[in-house]
Design a protein around this motif. Structure first.
Motif, short mmCIF file in Angstrom:
data_model
loop_
_atom_site.label_atom_id
_atom_site.label_comp_id
_atom_site.label_asym_id
_atom_site.label_seq_id
_atom_site.Cartn_x
_atom_site.Cartn_y
_atom_site.Cartn_z
N LEU A 184 0.74 -1.77 -0.17
CA LEU A 184 0.07 -0.30 0.31
C LEU A 184 0.69 1.23 0.11
O LEU A 184 2.07 1.60 0.71
CB LEU A 184 -0.42 0.05 1.33
N ALA A 185 0.19 2.46 -0.56
CA ALA A 185 1.03 3.90 -0.21
C ALA A 185 0.14 4.72 0.28
O ALA A 185 -1.14 5.06 -0.57
CB ALA A 185 1.52 4.18 -2.08
N VAL A 186 0.84 5.57 0.89
CA VAL A 186 0.27 6.72 0.94
C VAL A 186 -0.82 7.52 -0.01
O VAL A 186 -0.05 8.16 -0.82
CB VAL A 186 1.01 7.03 2.04
N SER A 187 -1.87 8.23 0.61
CA SER A 187 -2.75 9.22 -0.25
C SER A 187 -2.41 10.43 -0.10
O SER A 187 -1.99 11.38 -0.59
CB SER A 187 -4.27 8.70 -1.03
N ASP A 188 -2.96 10.24 1.72
CA ASP A 188 -3.09 11.39 1.66
C ASP A 188 -3.11 11.89 3.79
O ASP A 188 -3.16 10.76 4.10
CB ASP A 188 -4.41 12.53 1.79
N VAL A 189 -2.62 12.50 4.64
CA VAL A 189 -2.23 12.58 5.76
C VAL A 189 -3.06 13.62 6.34
O VAL A 189 -3.44 14.64 5.55
CB VAL A 189 -1.17 12.55 6.08
N ALA A 205 -5.04 8.45 8.01
CA ALA A 205 -4.13 8.42 6.88
C ALA A 205 -4.97 7.87 5.84
O ALA A 205 -5.42 6.62 6.69
CB ALA A 205 -2.86 7.61 7.41
N PHE A 206 -4.88 7.72 4.74
CA PHE A 206 -5.19 7.03 3.82
C PHE A 206 -4.56 6.46 2.62
O PHE A 206 -3.47 7.51 2.04
CB PHE A 206 -6.02 7.65 2.66
N PHE A 207 -4.72 5.46 2.45
CA PHE A 207 -3.40 4.51 1.06
C PHE A 207 -4.45 3.27 0.38
O PHE A 207 -5.75 3.22 0.28
CB PHE A 207 -2.78 3.48 2.69
N HIS A 208 -3.39 3.84 -0.85
CA HIS A 208 -4.05 3.33 -2.36
C HIS A 208 -3.45 2.27 -2.40
O HIS A 208 -2.29 2.11 -1.47
CB HIS A 208 -4.08 4.02 -3.40
#
Length: 329
Positions: free
Chosen positions: A196-201, A211-214
């Motif tokens: 997973l990779a972070v989209s927004d914090v 934290a939001f992850f895609h």
């Protein structure tokens, strides 16, 4: 997927979520009204698999709670090969052995446990269904032609809609709470162990909190978030926050909102539009008290999409809609 030489467990897409209910019949009434279809039931009646109209043979698993207490059973992500299952089983601490899946479509699974105890299931080998152009229970869904103020391509015909449940397309994302002081451990697990990779914090007093992850497909575009995490309040149980299911569009979503309201179900928050991810949201509580969401029109991101970082404010999570409740499940 990911970067070259990436040792993380690679993920392909979201697959299904699992909830334990004390009354499966009561849960079924809500889930059908929410927009699912029953895919299969176990012979002993203790497990019900629900499908949307996407290719997944099921996207929600309802199990009978063995201890008379509803609880979260974890989320499942599809991995691209059996090698990823074998890697997870052998190198991730606390991982289970590979086991068979009993649901429609077969397949295999490995279960991991994150730093605060939430279950993450990795699955592979599930036979997909043929993609459907429209839900089997409502062939009237279509992509609307919109008349804007300065451009009106729809001429000589009206928009017609069918009241009722919003047919679920797929399971899109979920969130969990974490204990104070464990943000970095959680972040490292989901981005360092899993692909997973972070989209927004979102920060609170300048410190990372939500934290939001895609799913990391490198330059390939994926949903803005398939997972998010938020801090638990003091003495709050660490639990699932909500699970979100994609629906066709805003009109279908609003019709469903009215339908669920007419059935007397408990609204949590909606209808409105988020800022982060942009999706139109509608949150409800099921009969066990779990929060579930219909969403439509979400963003797609990749490794080149800017990661935002902003301070939490009363309106940082939505641009329009009803005021956000002070307490949400």
């Amino acid at each position: 997927m990911g970067s070259l030489g990436d040792n993380r467990i690679q993920l392909s897409k979201t697959q299904f979520v699992t909830y334990y209910h004390t009354d499966l019949a009561k849960a079924e009434r809500f889930l059908l009204d929410f927009g699912f279809e029953v895919a299969a039931k176990s012979d002993d009646g203790k497990v019900i698999y629900y499908k949307g109209y996407g290719v997944e043979p099921y996207c929600y698993v309802s199990r009978l709670a063995p201890d008379s207490e509803p609880h979260w059973g974890g989320a499942a992500f599809l991995v691209p090969s059996r090698d990823e299952l074998e890697k997870a089983a052998s190198v991730v601490g606390g991982a289970t052995a590979i086991s068979k899946l009993d649901g429609p479509g077969g397949g295999e699974m490995v279960t991991l446990t994150d730093p605060v105890g939430h279950k993450v299931h990795l699955v592979w080998g599930i036979e997909e269904r043929k993609a459907l152009a429209a839900p089997t229970n409502d062939s009237s869904l279509q992509k609307l032609v919109i008349n804007y103020a300065d451009e009106k391509p729809r001429v000589g015909r009206g928009q017609r809609f069918k009241p009722g449940p919003a047919p679920v397309h797929k399971w899109g994302h979920y969130g969990v709470s974490y204990a104070p002081g464990t943000y970095q451990k959680m972040y490292d697990f989901y981005t360092g162990t899993l692909g997973l990779a972070v989209s927004d914090v979102v920060t609170i007093e300048g410190k990372p909190a939500v934290a939001f992850f895609h799913i990391d497909h490198g330059l390939g575009y994926t949903d803005h978030h398939s997972f998010y995490m938020k801090p638990a309040k003091e003495n709050e149980k660490l639990d699932v926050a909500h699970s979100a299911f994609e629906v066709h569009d805003f009109d279908v979503q609003q019709l469903s909102h009215n339908y669920l309201e007419s059935k007397g179900y408990k609204l949590s928050w909606g209808v409105g539009r988020h800022i982060l991810g942009s999706q139109i949201f509608d949150y409800w509580y099921d009969e066990s008290g779990f929060e579930v969401e219909h969403y439509a029109d979400g963003d797609l991101v990749n490794s080149e999409t800017e990661v935002t970082r902003e301070e939490l404010t009363p309106h940082s999570m939505y641009i329009w809609g009803p005021e956000r409740p002070a307490v949400r499940g």
